[in-house]
Scaffold this active site. Structure first.
Site, short mmCIF file in Angstrom:
data_model
loop_
_atom_site.label_atom_id
_atom_site.label_comp_id
_atom_site.label_asym_id
_atom_site.label_seq_id
_atom_site.Cartn_x
_atom_site.Cartn_y
_atom_site.Cartn_z
N ASP A 12 0.82 -1.23 0.00
CA ASP A 12 0.00 0.00 0.00
C ASP A 12 0.84 1.27 0.00
OD1 ASP A 12 -2.28 -1.64 0.24
OD2 ASP A 12 -2.00 -1.72 2.40
N LYS A 15 2.25 2.22 -5.10
CA LYS A 15 2.94 1.73 -6.31
C LYS A 15 2.13 2.02 -7.57
CE LYS A 15 3.11 -2.36 -4.41
NZ LYS A 15 2.73 -2.05 -3.03
N GLY A 39 -4.14 -4.00 -4.62
CA GLY A 39 -5.15 -3.00 -4.96
C GLY A 39 -4.42 -1.72 -5.31
N HIS A 40 -4.03 -1.58 -6.57
CA HIS A 40 -3.24 -0.43 -6.98
C HIS A 40 -4.17 0.68 -7.46
CE1 HIS A 40 0.52 -3.17 -7.52
NE2 HIS A 40 0.10 -3.09 -6.29
N GLN A 219 2.24 -5.93 -3.23
CA GLN A 219 2.55 -6.02 -1.79
C GLN A 219 3.88 -5.30 -1.53
OE1 GLN A 219 1.53 -9.37 -3.31
NE2 GLN A 219 -0.41 -8.34 -3.10
P1 IMP Z 1 -2.72 -12.69 1.40
O1 IMP Z 1 -1.77 -12.10 0.41
O2 IMP Z 1 -4.16 -12.44 1.03
O3 IMP Z 1 -2.42 -14.12 1.70
O4 IMP Z 1 -2.50 -11.91 2.79
C1 IMP Z 1 -1.32 -12.07 3.55
C2 IMP Z 1 -0.90 -10.76 4.22
O5 IMP Z 1 -0.51 -9.83 3.22
C3 IMP Z 1 -2.03 -10.06 5.00
O6 IMP Z 1 -1.44 -9.38 6.08
C4 IMP Z 1 -2.57 -9.05 4.02
O7 IMP Z 1 -3.20 -7.96 4.65
C5 IMP Z 1 -1.29 -8.64 3.32
N1 IMP Z 1 -1.51 -8.14 1.96
C6 IMP Z 1 -1.77 -8.87 0.86
N2 IMP Z 1 -1.88 -8.07 -0.21
C7 IMP Z 1 -1.67 -6.82 0.22
C8 IMP Z 1 -1.61 -5.55 -0.42
O8 IMP Z 1 -1.77 -5.43 -1.64
N3 IMP Z 1 -1.35 -4.49 0.37
C9 IMP Z 1 -1.13 -4.60 1.71
N4 IMP Z 1 -1.17 -5.77 2.35
C10 IMP Z 1 -1.42 -6.87 1.62
#
Ligand code: IMP
Length: 424
Positions: A12, A15, A39-40, A219
């Site tokens: 977040d 990017k 979520g860009h 991420q």
């Molecule tokens: P997952 O990727 O859905 O398995 O989530 C694993 C961890 O990564 C959790 O803490 C999510 O909140 C975090 N996470 C996954 N995608 C994002 C992102 O795009 N931005 C921020 N945190 C993310």
């Protein structure tokens, strides 16, 4: 020169805006890991677009958007996003290409994600519930279904049957029927066919033809499966190593690496976060910065800039520069803290610890910087910034060990200070 743009905090970082801003200098924008957990957010002329799976370069006509083998693709999410872009007048036809080696997220992955979180109870990760982890588990477990498998309907049927049966064994009282899963997949396969490519060949050929490529991370480094705050991480390599494995390109092809960081820090989901702020200041950052998840709407945890974490991300990724975002969110604060090191067990730590238990015990050591009252929002020249804001950036660079090459002062594309032409 090719350029990687990736997150140097917990995701977040902004990017989407930075990739969109730089896309006009590139022919191809490619995602190399993650899935629609990203979520860009990109604002263009007041219109807001949230890109989950499709590279953020899609808003520039003529740019090819590539989804590499390291990405996990949920066909339903993919086409929902394609349709939404089309509805908003974006021409996507022929511009989205997907690796034949990418693994698919199927409906049972989403169920398994929820189940796994429920079983962890208080130790839950706080995932996005998109089925990301279980899809990567199937990949590593060598039972995943890949995009190229869509061409062989017999083999596909067997794989779907086996995987749904295995899932029914895992989930109590589950009687999921494999046939509707397969039927839906075959419908998506038809639509996906024209998009499927050998992405390694495509990208390597493009480079040979002199085209330049932007690699878009999802991420952030601290959510990387190997280098992040394990187990509170995502299931892919969000850091620089993922570019090579996730696209099938050699390390020398990467060129320059830009780490995107917020002028403060946020985190969604569980896991330690040494500079987290509770109470009024945390709320102030959350509300001013609109810190709510683009995908899940969850409120983000907010805190001061963590120089130890970014220094660590700079080492892991070999950062050539920072893209500093959301500076304007700090406008009007009397003073701003920067974490320069941690204290743990009576010792000063300047390196980010590997053990999440130790990180949870770390107390941040802050240096307090004077804030500024004049607004920075929308400024486009470095020397227009208030002196205190320039000093804050200088300190942040010193603590992180990397220069701020780009500074974002608002959500629109042009609300940006470009100090270095990082695409050259
Ligand atoms: P997952 O990727 O859905 O398995 O989530 C694993 C961890 O990564 C959790 O803490 C999510 O909140 C975090 N996470 C996954 N995608 C994002 C992102 O795009 N931005 C921020 N945190 C993310």
């Amino acid at each position: 020169m090719n350029l990687a743009v990736l997150g140097a905090q917990w995701g977040d970082e902004g990017k989407g805006k930075i990739v969109d801003l730089l896309t006009s200098h590139f022919s191809i924008v490619s995602r190399y890991q993650g899935g629609h957990n990203a979520g860009h957010t990109v604002y263009v002329n007041g219109a807001k677009f949230i890109l989950r799976l499709i590279p953020s370069g899609i808003l520039h006509a003529g740019v090819t958007c590539v989804i590499g083998n390291g990405v996990v693709v949920d066909p339903q999410a993919l086409f929902a996003e394609v349709d939404e872009l089309k509805k908003n007048g974006i021409d996507v036809d022929g511009r989205i290409l997907i690796s034949d080696k990418a693994h698919l997220i199927l409906p049972y992955h989403r169920d398994l994600d929820l189940l796994s979180e429920a079983r962890r109870g208080e130790r839950k990760i706080g995932t996005t519930s998109r089925g990301i982890g279980p899809a990567y588990e199937d990949k590593i477990g060598r039972r995943g279904i890949r995009v190229c498998d869509l061409a062989d309907s017999k083999g596909l049927e067997q794989n779907v049957r086996d995987n749904v049966t295995a899932r029914n064994r895992l989930v109590q009282d589950s009687t999921m029927d494999w046939k509707p899963v397969l039927d839906q997949l075959l419908t998506h396969a038809e639509r996906m066919r024209p998009m499927i490519r050998d992405v390694s060949v495509l990208v390597n050929d493009a480079m040979r033809a002199g085209k330049s490529i932007l690699f878009e991370g999802a991420q952030g480094t601290l959510l990387d499966i190997d280098h992040g705050t394990y187990p509170y991480v995502t299931s892919s390599n969000a850091s620089i190593g993922g570019v090579c494995t996730g696209l099938g390109i050699p390390p020398k092809a990467i060129g320059r690496v830009i780490g995107v960081v917020k002028a403060y820090t946020t985190r969604v989901g569980e896991g330690p976060f040494p500079t987290e702020l509770f109470g009024e200041m945390g709320n102030r950052l959350r509300e001013t910065g609109s810190e709510y998840g683009a995908v899940t709407g969850r409120p983000r945890r907010c805190g001061w800039y963590d120089g130890v974490a970014v220094r660590y991300a700079a080492r892991i990724n070999g950062l050539d520069g920072l893209a500093l975002t959301k500076l304007d969110v700090l406008d009007g604060l009397e003073s701003i803290d920067i974490c320069t090191s941690y204290r743990s067990g009576g010792r000063t730590l300047t390196d980010f610890p590997s053990d999440v238990g130790q990180l949870a015990q770390c107390e941040p050591v802050y240096e307090s910087m004077p804030g500024w009252s004049a607004p920075t929002k929308g400024l486009r020249q470095f020397d227009q910034l208030p002196a205190a804001a320039r000093n804050y950036i200088k300190k942040l660079e010193e603590v992180s060990g990397v220069r701020a090459s780009i500074i974002s002062t608002g959500s629109e594309r042009d609300d940006t200070i470009i100090r270095d032409e990082v695409w050259r």
